[in-house]
Design a protein around this motif. Structure first.
Motif, PDB file in Angstrom:
ATOM      1  N   GLY A 181       0.791  -1.375  -0.047  1.00 55.39           N
ATOM      2  CA  GLY A 181       0.041  -0.016   0.105  1.00 55.39           C
ATOM      3  C   GLY A 181       0.873   1.114   0.176  1.00 55.39           C
ATOM      4  N   SER A 182       0.027   2.377   0.373  1.00 66.22           N
ATOM      5  CA  SER A 182       1.030   3.797   0.203  1.00 66.22           C
ATOM      6  C   SER A 182       2.301   3.503   1.133  1.00 66.22           C
ATOM      7  CB  SER A 182      -0.056   4.682   0.699  1.00 66.22           C
ATOM      8  OG  SER A 182      -0.994   4.760  -0.067  1.00 66.22           O
ATOM      9  N   ASP A 183       2.137   2.939   2.454  1.00 65.13           N
ATOM     10  CA  ASP A 183       3.149   3.181   3.335  1.00 65.13           C
ATOM     11  C   ASP A 183       4.488   2.022   3.058  1.00 65.13           C
ATOM     12  OD1 ASP A 183       2.040   4.590   5.093  1.00 65.13           O
ATOM     13  OD2 ASP A 183       1.185   3.097   6.554  1.00 65.13           O
ATOM     14  N   GLY A 184       4.136   0.961   2.206  1.00 63.39           N
ATOM     15  CA  GLY A 184       4.957   0.197   1.740  1.00 63.39           C
ATOM     16  C   GLY A 184       5.712   0.678   0.711  1.00 63.39           C
ATOM     17  N   ILE A 185       5.080   1.200  -0.402  1.00 61.16           N
ATOM     18  CA  ILE A 185       5.690   1.990  -1.393  1.00 61.16           C
ATOM     19  C   ILE A 185       6.494   3.219  -0.782  1.00 61.16           C
ATOM     20  CG2 ILE A 185       5.279   3.651  -3.584  1.00 61.16           C
ATOM     21  CD1 ILE A 185       2.724   1.609  -4.162  1.00 61.16           C
ATOM     22  N   ALA A 186       6.091   4.229   0.040  1.00 58.58           N
ATOM     23  CA  ALA A 186       6.940   5.015   0.556  1.00 58.58           C
ATOM     24  C   ALA A 186       8.393   4.576   1.054  1.00 58.58           C
ATOM     25  CB  ALA A 186       6.199   5.734   1.678  1.00 58.58           C
TER      26      ALA A 186
END
Length: 124
Positions: free
Chosen positions: A11-16
Protein backbone atom coordinates in the motif's frame (compact mmCIF):
# COMPACT_ATOMS: atom_id res chain seq x y z
CA UNK A 1 -9.47 -12.49 -6.28
CA UNK A 2 -5.75 -11.73 -6.22
CA UNK A 3 -4.34 -8.61 -4.62
CA UNK A 4 -3.40 -5.62 -6.73
CA UNK A 5 0.24 -4.74 -7.21
CA UNK A 6 -0.39 -1.74 -4.96
CA UNK A 7 -1.52 -4.05 -2.14
CA UNK A 8 1.33 -6.50 -2.74
CA UNK A 9 3.82 -3.62 -2.41
CA UNK A 10 2.35 -2.79 1.01
CA UNK A 11 0.00 0.00 0.00
CA UNK A 12 0.95 3.64 0.36
CA UNK A 13 3.19 3.04 3.38
CA UNK A 14 4.98 0.12 1.74
CA UNK A 15 5.62 2.06 -1.45
CA UNK A 16 6.91 5.06 0.53
CA UNK A 17 9.33 2.76 2.37
CA UNK A 18 10.50 1.12 -0.86
CA UNK A 19 11.09 4.53 -2.50
CA UNK A 20 13.01 5.81 0.55
CA UNK A 21 15.18 2.69 0.58
CA UNK A 22 15.76 2.80 -3.19
CA UNK A 23 16.85 6.43 -3.12
CA UNK A 24 19.14 5.71 -0.18
CA UNK A 25 20.61 2.83 -2.23
CA UNK A 26 21.14 5.22 -5.16
CA UNK A 27 22.96 7.64 -2.86
CA UNK A 28 25.28 4.83 -1.73
CA UNK A 29 25.85 3.29 -5.17
CA UNK A 30 29.20 4.59 -6.52
CA UNK A 31 28.11 3.86 -10.10
CA UNK A 32 25.21 6.34 -9.98
CA UNK A 33 25.44 8.35 -6.78
CA UNK A 34 26.89 11.39 -8.56
CA UNK A 35 23.40 11.89 -9.99
CA UNK A 36 21.75 11.72 -6.56
CA UNK A 37 24.15 13.13 -3.96
CA UNK A 38 23.61 16.77 -5.00
CA UNK A 39 20.00 16.43 -3.82
CA UNK A 40 21.24 16.08 -0.23
CA UNK A 41 22.14 19.77 -0.39
CA UNK A 42 18.62 20.56 -1.61
CA UNK A 43 16.37 18.67 0.82
CA UNK A 44 13.17 20.33 -0.41
CA UNK A 45 13.94 19.19 -3.97
CA UNK A 46 14.81 15.68 -2.75
CA UNK A 47 11.50 15.55 -0.85
CA UNK A 48 9.69 16.57 -4.04
CA UNK A 49 11.45 13.87 -6.09
CA UNK A 50 10.61 11.27 -3.45
CA UNK A 51 6.96 12.31 -3.38
CA UNK A 52 6.70 12.23 -7.18
CA UNK A 53 8.29 8.75 -7.15
CA UNK A 54 5.88 7.56 -4.46
CA UNK A 55 2.88 8.95 -6.36
CA UNK A 56 4.13 7.47 -9.65
CA UNK A 57 4.48 3.96 -8.22
CA UNK A 58 1.31 4.29 -6.16
CA UNK A 59 -0.83 5.32 -9.13
CA UNK A 60 0.92 2.93 -11.52
CA UNK A 61 0.35 -0.06 -9.25
CA UNK A 62 -3.38 0.52 -8.80
CA UNK A 63 -3.30 2.75 -5.73
CA UNK A 64 -5.33 5.87 -5.04
CA UNK A 65 -2.59 8.46 -5.64
CA UNK A 66 -2.66 10.81 -8.57
CA UNK A 67 0.68 11.38 -10.26
CA UNK A 68 1.10 15.04 -11.17
CA UNK A 69 4.79 15.02 -12.11
CA UNK A 70 6.35 15.29 -15.52
CA UNK A 71 6.14 12.40 -17.96
CA UNK A 72 9.18 10.11 -18.06
CA UNK A 73 10.64 11.51 -21.28
CA UNK A 74 10.40 15.13 -20.10
CA UNK A 75 11.74 14.29 -16.64
CA UNK A 76 14.82 12.53 -18.03
CA UNK A 77 15.61 14.61 -21.13
CA UNK A 78 19.13 15.98 -20.98
CA UNK A 79 20.29 13.50 -18.35
CA UNK A 80 21.93 11.13 -20.87
CA UNK A 81 21.32 8.09 -18.69
CA UNK A 82 23.12 5.10 -20.16
CA UNK A 83 21.96 1.45 -20.05
CA UNK A 84 24.51 0.55 -17.36
CA UNK A 85 23.23 3.32 -15.08
CA UNK A 86 19.65 2.20 -15.67
CA UNK A 87 20.56 -1.34 -14.64
CA UNK A 88 22.16 0.01 -11.44
CA UNK A 89 18.92 1.85 -10.68
CA UNK A 90 16.97 -1.38 -11.18
CA UNK A 91 19.41 -3.26 -8.93
CA UNK A 92 18.99 -0.62 -6.22
CA UNK A 93 15.21 -0.86 -6.47
CA UNK A 94 15.41 -4.63 -6.16
CA UNK A 95 17.58 -4.29 -3.06
CA UNK A 96 14.83 -2.07 -1.61
CA UNK A 97 12.17 -4.63 -2.57
CA UNK A 98 14.20 -7.34 -0.82
CA UNK A 99 14.63 -5.18 2.28
CA UNK A 100 10.86 -4.74 2.36
CA UNK A 101 10.23 -8.51 1.99
CA UNK A 102 8.47 -8.26 -1.38
CA UNK A 103 7.77 -11.68 -2.88
CA UNK A 104 9.27 -12.96 -6.14
CA UNK A 105 6.09 -12.73 -8.25
CA UNK A 106 5.59 -9.11 -7.22
CA UNK A 107 9.24 -8.35 -8.01
CA UNK A 108 8.70 -9.79 -11.50
CA UNK A 109 5.74 -7.46 -12.00
CA UNK A 110 7.83 -4.48 -10.85
CA UNK A 111 10.63 -5.50 -13.22
CA UNK A 112 8.19 -5.63 -16.13
CA UNK A 113 7.11 -2.06 -15.36
CA UNK A 114 10.69 -0.81 -14.96
CA UNK A 115 11.70 -2.51 -18.21
CA UNK A 116 8.76 -0.90 -20.02
CA UNK A 117 10.01 2.55 -18.95
CA UNK A 118 13.60 2.15 -20.12
CA UNK A 119 13.03 3.56 -23.62
CA UNK A 120 11.61 6.72 -22.07
CA UNK A 121 14.62 7.18 -19.78
CA UNK A 122 17.82 5.91 -21.43
CA UNK A 123 19.81 8.39 -23.56
CA UNK A 124 17.23 11.16 -23.34
Amino acid sequence: MSKSLFDRLGGSDGIASIVDDAIENHMNNPKINARFLPYKERPEHLASIKQHSIDFFNAGSGGPAVYSGRDMITAHTGMNINPEEYMHVIDDIFMALDKNAIDEDTKKDVLAILWSLKGMIIAK
